[in-house]
Structures are given as C-alpha cells and as structure tokens.
Design an enzyme around this catalytic site. Structure first.
Site, PDB file in Angstrom:
ATOM      1  N   GLY A 150      75.161 -49.345 -33.231  1.00  0.00           N
ATOM      2  CA  GLY A 150      73.939 -49.987 -33.695  1.00  0.00           C
ATOM      3  C   GLY A 150      73.324 -50.851 -32.610  1.00  0.00           C
ATOM      4  CB  CYS A 151      69.836 -51.985 -32.180  1.00  0.00           C
ATOM      5  SG  CYS A 151      69.471 -52.522 -33.867  1.00  0.00           S
ATOM      6  CE1 TYR A 152      69.412 -58.116 -34.468  1.00  0.00           C
ATOM      7  CE2 TYR A 152      69.610 -56.711 -36.395  1.00  0.00           C
ATOM      8  CZ  TYR A 152      68.925 -57.687 -35.687  1.00  0.00           C
ATOM      9  OH  TYR A 152      67.764 -58.223 -36.210  1.00  0.00           O
ATOM     10  CB  THR A 153      76.671 -53.005 -33.005  1.00  0.00           C
ATOM     11  OG1 THR A 153      75.980 -52.784 -34.218  1.00  0.00           O
ATOM     12  CG2 THR A 153      78.124 -53.182 -33.258  1.00  0.00           C
ATOM     13  CB  CYS A 155      72.774 -56.722 -28.120  1.00  0.00           C
ATOM     14  SG  CYS A 155      72.006 -57.875 -26.972  1.00  0.00           S
TER      15      CYS A 155
END
Lengths: 347, 347, 347, 347
Positions: A150-153, A155
């Site tokens: 995932g995107c948040y993950t 980062c």
C-alpha cells in the site's frame, strides 16, 4: 516484449501504470480492463493519453486475459482478486496485485480489518510482499504472485525499517502520523472528495482504524522480530499526489546523528529509489512528485529521548504503479529500475 | 553526446531544462550557470535532483562556456544575452535563448515594449524564431541562434495559426484571453507571488501592456500577410503549471465544423506535439502537464459569427524548456522528439 | 423578525444563505428544506453550523411552508419552482428564487437554452429581475416574486452596464470571458468536480452554450435599448469561491480614462456594493471573498480601440445568497445592506 | 467606543485584526501602525478594505500612541515590544501583545528558544497569558498586559487541556503533530513561501526546535502540576488558513469514550468558542474557517492504550486576532464574544 494486462485500468493507479508502461522499453500493454467503461476509448476517459493510447476498455475476464499476457496488474477493489484467482490462472501468467488481498499473511487479521471473507486464502503464503528494497531476493522469474504494498505502508515501513531492524527504537512506542494527497482516495464520485470539500482543508480520518495499520505492523514486526502494535493516523491534504509520514519513537539508547545516519546509509546507500537526505533537510512531497523515489530523514530529540523520522513519496508511483513496475522488472529478470528513470517534476 | 551549458539554471525554466536533459539520450549538461548560487550544489537549490545531479552552480561566463559546450541555453532576464553576445561566441557554440532578446525582428518594437535598449541588434535578423511547427525548415545544423518563443506566445500562436494563415478569421478581431499557472512568474521572492496571495484567487495583469503581445502580433502577422493588432490579456491562476488560451475572432465567411476541423488537421495531423481534440472536448491544462503537447480545439458560434479557439500547454515544457530541447534536436540533426517522449501526468 | 424558509438549504448557495441569515438582525430561519436529507440534522450536513443551527432538514412542501413564513428562498434546480408555484402561494408569502425560472422574460428563450418546458409562464412578467443596483425601484413591499440573478450574470452585467447604457461601447462586439471557482458547480458528487480533476487545472466549458448567456443578453439589451448577442465563455478555476469576468468591447468613439471613470462613478459611487477600483488596479476575487462586493475596473486600449472591463465577486454572496438577502431587505422595507456588512476575508 | 491602535497592522494577523474590529460594535481603530508602509493608504496594501478603511499607515511610535488609544495590539516581530515597553506606556494604555515576548514566564527559556536577550523582563510576571478559556478569571479591567497565545499553542493546549488537568493521560508521552496553513508564515517575501513552492506540497519544519514548544510545555505543565517535555512537529500545508493538531498520549488507566467525553464536556460545554464534536467526527479546518471556534475531538485506541486527540482552528482568528479581540473584550468588561459572532465560512 512483456505482454501486460491491466485490470482496473481506469482508476488513478491503473492510469498511472499506463503512464509508466508507455515509456517502458520492454513492456507492452495488451489489455485495458475496466468494467465501468467497457468498449469506451481509454483515451476518452484519461485525455492525457490522447493520440498515445488507441485502445478500448475491456471487461475484466481474468481467465481469457491469462492466456494472452505475461503479467496482469490488478488495480482493483479489495476482495476482487481473491474472488477470481485460480491455480490455472497462476500457471499461465504472473500477477502483481495492487489491492490488499494478499498482503497480510494472517488471514484473520485481513478479514477483521477489511470486514470481508477472504475467498482464496490458499494463495496467501505463496504471495510475496513486493517491497523490493526489503524482499528483493524473494522476487524472481519463478515468483507468480506479488502483493504490491500500500501507499501509506511503503512510506511508513521504509522510513522506520533500518531503525526497527537494528533495534535502535522501541517498537511499542512507534507512532505514524501520515499525510496524503487526494488521489489516494480514488476517482469515485463521492461528496467528501469534491474539490470544494478538500481544498483549503485538512482532516484526519480512519483514526485508529485505517486498513494500512496491520500491514505496517506485520512488516515492521518481521524486522523487529516480534509482533508490533502501532498508532497510524492518516490525514487528507489538499494536493493531488504525495504522502508524507512523520514517525515518532523512543530511542533504545543514547545515539548520535552520525550513528543513526550510518545505519540509514548502510541500508539505503545502494538503493536507487531511497534517498537519505542531508542533515537538517526535511523531506517534501513535491521533491519526489512523479518519480519512484522515497526521501527519508530523521531528527533526534535529546530532550524527549525520541527520534522523529520522516519519509515522502508519490503515492501513485512508489506508492502504487512505480513499485508495481519495479516488481514486474524483478519478475522478468530485468534491471530493477527499467522504465523508472523518472526525474521528479518541480514545481 | 551534445555538450550543454545552461545560463540561468536555477530559475524554473532552467531547472526544467535540467529535468528534460537528464533523460535526453544524446545530451549532457556540462555547466549549471547561476549567478545567484555560485559554488552552491545545484541539488541543494532544487532537491528533486538530489542524487541525480552532482554539480555546483557556476558563474555565467559566456566566453569561457562557449569554448566548452556545443550549445548554450540562456534562461536569463531580458537584455542579458543581448548584452553579452558576440560573433566570437556564435562562432564557437550554438545558442538557444529562452529570453525575448531576439524574438522580435523590429528592434524599435522590442525597445518600446521592454523599455530597454537592445545591445546587439546586429544578431536579430540571424536569429530564428524557434516555433518548430512553423519554422522547422529554418532550423538546422547551420543555424546558430534560436529565439525560443514565449510561453503565452507559443500557445496563442499555435491555437490560431491555421485559421489566420488560411484567411478564415478576420485578424483585426482577434482577442486572446490567456490564463497561466504561477511558475510563469518565476522563482523571485516577491509578495504578489506568495502562496497566500495567489491561492484562492484569480486576476488579470498587464492588461493591454503584456510583452508577449507584440511577439504574437508579429508571428501571426506573418501568417496573415500583414500587420496585426490584437488584445492580449494574461491572468494568474492558482496552479503551478499550465497555460490556457481562449481566443475569439470573427469568421470571414460561414463555415462548418468539418471545414474548420479539416484546416486544423491539415496543419497539425502530422505534428507530434500538437493534438487537435475531438469535437466538443475543451483543452484542459492538466491533460498536458509535464509534457511537450499543445492541445487545441474550437467552437463555432453561429449566433455571433465568431469562432472560439482554445489551446493548452505546460508553460515550462512546450512553453519553455521542452520547446528549447525540440530546437536543440533540430540544431544538431536529431529526431525532433528525442528526449521529449513525456507522457502527460494526470492527476 | 422576518420568518424565512429555504428550499434547497443543503446546496452551497442554500448553506451560504444560512450563514448570512444567522447574523441578520431581522430575519429568522424557520425551515431548512432539503429533499435529500429529510430529518437529518442540518449541522451534520454542514458542520460549520455545529452548535449554531439546531434544526433538522425538512421536505420541500411549498404550500405548507407558505403558511408559516414571510419569505421563501428557493435554491433549487431549474424547473422546480416553475413546477410548483401557484397564485395561492404568492398570496401568502414572498419568494426569492435563486434558480433561473423567472429570470428570462421571453419564455421561448428560456425553454430553448434550458431545454425544458416552463410550467408556470404566467408569473414571468410579474417576477422582478433582482439586480438591485439596476432594478431597485421595482423591488418593494408590494413585490411578490424576485428572480435572483445568476452568479456569472451579476458580475457580467454590472461590469459593463454603465458603458452599455451610455452608449460608449458597441454592444455587438461584447465578449465576456468569465472564470469561476468550483462552488458554482454545486455539491453534487460528479467526477469532473473531484479535487484531483479540478486542482492544478483550468478549462473552458459550455462554450457558446452556457445558460447565463441569454440572461446577460436580455438585461444588457434593456440597457442598450435593443437586442444583443454576445460571446460568453465560462472557465473552471481551481479555487472554491469567486468569479472574475474579463470583458472586451469596441469603443464607439475615442474616450479618455477620465471620461470613462466618470461614467462608472456616476452609476456606482453611491452603490455600497459596487467598488470602482483606482486606476491601474485589476480586480482580484480574493479581495471580495466572503463579502457582497463587486469590484470593477477597466483599461482602454488605444491600439485596438477596445476597452477591457473587469469585474470580480464572490459567486456565493453577491452572485447568489448575498444578493438574495439584499433583495429580501428591499422586499420588507429594510435598509438594503442589513446583515450584509461582511468585510472581505483575506487571505 | 474603545480607541484601538495596531502596531504591525500590515502583517496578516494585523490585517485580520482590522477585519474583526471593523465590525466590532464598541471599538474603533485609530492607528494603523506599519513601519514598512508609512504614509501609504492602508487599503492600498490590503485591497479588501477598499472603501472600508480610509487611513494611512503610521510609524510605530508607542509613546505617542499610548496617549491616544485605550489599547494597543502589537502584531510585531519577536523582541519588538520587549524593546520598547515602559511603565509609562502601561500606565496610559492596555496592551495585547500578539508576539511571544511575554508568553513564557521563565525568561531563560524564552532567551534560549528565541535566541535573543529579553529587554524588559520586569513585565513578564505581570503579563497574563491570554488563553481566555483557561485564564479568564485573571483578565479584567485592571489587567494591563496580555500575552496573546500563539496559533499552534492555542490549538495544542485546548485540545489536550482537560485530559492533562484531570490526569487521564501521561504527560511525558504527549506528542503533538501539527499542520498549518501558510498564512502562519507571514507576508514576508521569501522563496519558501512562494506559491509554487508551497502548492502541491507538504513538509515538516522546525522539527524538535519550533518556538511554540516551550509555550505549550509551560501551559500544559501548569495543568499537569509539574514540568513537561513534549514533541511538537509543525507541518506546512498548501492552504491559506487553518491549523489542525493531532495529539497522541498514553492513557493513565482504561477509560471509556463516555468517560472522556464527560471530561471534555465538563470543561467546554459552556465555552462558546470550543466545540466538542459528536463521536466519530474528526475536526476539519474548513469547518472553522474565518471564525473564532476551536473544534476538538478524540478517539481511544484500546490496542495501544493511547488516545488520539484532534483540534482545529483558524490560525488568524482564534489563533491570533480573534483571541486578541476576545482578550480585549475582557479587558474592558465587555461580553467576551462581542464582535466575534463569526459564522465559519464553507466552502
């Protein structure tokens, strides 16, 4: 040429895949899958591709598609791939799944946070969590199924990973305060995502309950060597692209800037897509926009014995499509950065 | 490899040149000129280039530079190049000037609109106005000096050019209402360009007096076959990149959509960087962002016997650095689109 | 206290009416009509009103409402009011209609541009076009039905009115290029109004076909003394509020700045809500945000014998709710600016 | 009427004071002090006040001013007021200081964080920290000097205050992650505040070193009953106005939502300007824009035994000028909300 099919090509992440693959020297898109726009010209849905893509959107028939392409990217809602994936499909084609269906190894955790029953748990163990900087050695031409992070993950993990792995911070104190541009919310026509609702505004959402939480916990837990529980709070920021995470943790012992910097450098100095910034420079999302970079840095706070870690990436590139292409490159034995020489676009 | 020097590398247009040239297969930047940041690391001024550019800013010594590079891009304030250009320099290197110094053939017009005395009018006639779609046949390996067109100008001219050239519209009625993102105002620290002053705001500026006016008039005048006088009104829009022009003119005779479309197609269907949109689709700046495209279209208004023409481009690419690279390619006999396969970035 | 009912209270214009009326010293909202949110707490739909409004949304029963309130504001889709209005209702209550149903005197023009059949044309002649600065003397305690002008229309008309009325410009040459913030598009959940589609973007829309065109033509035609046909082109700007119009027209004779300024002053110097800016200052939407002001100015272009007129307002205030309150004040014999002492909010 | 002088009237906070005071029924601005714009028309510097303010900017002569006005607002750089304040001035007039000069009781803390020597420490003890919700009983007609709290500080303190005061959270674990619009950076012409640098971007700054840190620590320390040390991280968000804080702390014991809600309600249910939102609703800056409200809420995380607290305000109103007016009202025995009935403006 690698023949590529995309399911969910008309979401923002799907369209970003198209943007990247059009300039990829060894890939060719054969199938623009989009159940919502069947038979419509793809370039009518995303006019940036006018005169660049001459293809109509197709239904998302995975079985037919598996016969025709070497790899399928699924940029689909949670549960979709789990509902249609079969051994037959995996014998015919590779899959890079941009949804969360195979990211979490403990199916009960997945089912609890996503609120749905997993339809094909038998493939979870096989799936490789495609955070290349960490799992690169697990991704090769024999790999069949990638769970693209995932995107948040992405980062959140890359920002803290070296310090968790090296035991420099107390994992139980980790707090991730994340800020995202609005493309992360997708192209669905919902009132909260209207321009006038997002613009000139900032808010937290999904407080204590966002679905990327267990994904971060699982992956950082592997690094820590034990289970972790964190606070993760996403915020919606009035910008199109970009994620910034600000992470707080207590230090296990007194450390200097140089010691921590050396740890980051050890993990990342050979990583093309992770840039450890010079001392005192905070990551900004604009400096990575449109590219596959993650910029990270940190500040030690002697007063509180905490460290503040920061990371920035483009949620549609390193947080989705770019990382998916990075995985594809590994799956086909290509140089990992092929097609990803994207210079960040400023301003 | 073409050896490139940039004077004014730390302005927005200069930095965009760097972005494009880093991915150009046959060019190499040798000199990052920036009087304001001499000896500072270029990547400290534009952090998007961290780990991508390892060079310090240099003073802008044109003579020294001419010995070292094959082409100099001058992204400098008005009057700078005119003040330093010499025959010796031109004998050693080619120049693509992104300022206005050599765009206007009539030096008195230049001096009136810019309010400065032209220091080297002897080179004006030699300079080629580098709007490649129109002047391509004048730009080749013998050409020494390119006057790279202005951002508003490129958009304004290409949008109306076929209809002016074919005599379909009355040139004396042409009105150009233009809207620009804020990067066009440059990186200078001025109160009117602060975030809080520009954001949530729109205004006209330079009404009846903007310096791109005579440039549009001169170039469209060549197409019309006689002098033209137009109204040109720029507006500042709260976005980073992009120019949209909306142009109004009276039709010389009754024409159908198909007739006008055929004219546009005749001029542009073989132009890679000009896209004539499908009927009913208005150009939007976001659909060309980051790319070298100009999107154009038109609507005929039978009620008023006018035609409304629209054009959109990225002011830093086709409006500045992209067009400069396009010119460089022609100057060195390369395929015109080399290094410019930029897929527009959306959203 | 004037008892007020609002139909369509949960649109942006309806909510702005609530904002203004809450601080109006002589009005009290009795009915928050919203078919979409019946029985829901109004402050749950617009959280700015938390602890300020304690009322639920009601169905839009005009007849019931007419018995209970002194004035009804209809901030409803085109055709709604025309479909329900009756003589009985008008005998019981006054109506300020923010839709277009009664703005255009020629019903065939209305039906052509709006593509619907007018259900109650018998009230069109009675309705007063509520542009107070022009029709103030027609609006008083006897008036029953106000057609509140459109947002673009108010700005377009007031900017050109004095010069049309005085015959200084040639009405057949008038071109209105308008730019609007996104709140004008309403709160409906549509893909083109999503943050990521509007942000960092500008486009024209409704070219030659926007419905405010005949409204401007009719009203300015009264000033000109004959029918007018104009070009009107709206654009969508990435900001929440604000409309800027840039208008072009040929001058009927040579005039000086002072002469034109004197005309504007004659019409507007006693108008509280129209501000003629100092010479050389272009209107900016931010300077009127949140207020009921229209800022106007002009530049004469001797080269083309045209005049460029500019006007700016807040589309939700002077372009909708503020003007509606201004009309209400006149309808009940109050001082026209009552409740409208809104200081523009900057930045 | 209270006669008011403003020193620093042309900064954003000063101009916001003007906006609020123009509609204050019992105050009148007599002096628009601005060293940078002496003798210039104030309405030429902030055109929103065109035709609303007819006054020129004056030099900032505190002594002369003290003879003429009842209260002086100083919206000035750090150190200014400390350098000019005298007992004579305080005997003649009251002062509401929007700078930090008298906010911190321990002068050595002030000098350390601000890096300047305090020129008049003798007034520090007399100054009342003007957070009205907490110190209301210390502010009355005898009070001479108010230290108006900082923008981040107001939001950070009010969000956590009840739980710190009641000992529900462990003060040593408090982390404040704050996000601010760009008006907080002031109107100075600096490159990092240009539109193109801020727009489409988010970054942290002043990590572990922002000057509002000791102010929060001191005030919350009073509530805790002992010294506190916190992490405070501000971020710059691409919007004009608004501050959002997200605060994390460990709970001292297991508590329910209802228990915590009851604590917040006990402190804030009679506070006009603090709104405790309904369960599950996260504060958003847009819902308080232009008003003097602070919206707060919280979520308990049983998994981590932490509580996430959130608060939102308009940095120029409750974070600066609105709170200053609130203090002025108390200083003159007026109803505290006089002139502050500002309905938040959405969208």
């Amino acid at each position: 040429m690698i023949k590529v099919g995309i399911i969910g090509a008309t979401g923002y992440a799907g369209a970003e895949l198209v943007r990247l693959l059009l300039n990829h020297p060894q890939a060719e898109i054969k199938w623009y899958g989009s159940r919502s726009y069947i038979d419509q010209n793809f370039a009518d849905i995303y006019r940036n591709f006018f005169e660049l893509v001459d293809a109509s959107c197709m239904d998302d028939n995975m079985e037919a598609l598996a016969d025709q392409v070497d790899v399928i990217f699924t940029a689909t809602p949670q549960g979709y791939l789990a509902g249609v994936l079969t051994e037959e499909i995996l014998q015919k084609t590779k899959i890079v799944d941009l949804s969360a269906d195979y990211r979490i190894k403990d199916v009960s955790v997945y089912e609890k946070w996503y609120g749905i029953t997993h339809k094909s748990p038998q493939f979870i163990q096989e799936a490789v969590y495609g955070l290349c900087e960490i799992n690169r050695n697990l991704i090769n031409e024999q790999t069949r199924l990638i769970a693209n992070p995932g995107c948040y993950t992405t980062c959140s993990i890359l920002t803290a990973y070296p310090l968790v792995k090296e035991g420099l911070i107390d994992p139980s104190t980790l707090i991730v305060d994340a800020k995202s541009g609005t493309s992360g919310a997708g192209r669905g026509a919902k009132t909260p995502n209207l321009f006038c609702e997002v613009n000139e505004n900032i808010k937290a959402y999904g407080v204590t309950s966002h679905r990327h939480t267990p994904e971060i916990e699982e992956q950082l837990g592997y690094a820590a060597g034990h289970e972790m529980t964190i606070n993760f709070t996403p915020h919606l920021v009035p910008m199109n692209r970009g994620i910034l995470v600000t992470e707080y943790a207590s230090l296990m012992k007194k450390v200097t800037y140089e010691e921590v910097k050396a740890v980051y450098d050890r993990y990342y100095k050979d990583e093309k897509f992770v840039r450890v910034l010079p001392q005192g420079v905070c990551p900004e999302t604009k400096w990575v926009e449109g590219s596959n970079y993650v910029d990270v840095n940190f500040v030690i706070d002697e007063r509180t014995n905490r460290i503040v870690m920061m990371g920035a990436l483009d949620n549609l590139v390193k947080g989705a499509a770019g990382q998916a292409v990075q995985n594809m490159n590994l799956l086909f034995g290509l140089e990992e950065a092929t097609g990803l020489n994207l210079v960040p676009c400023f301003p």
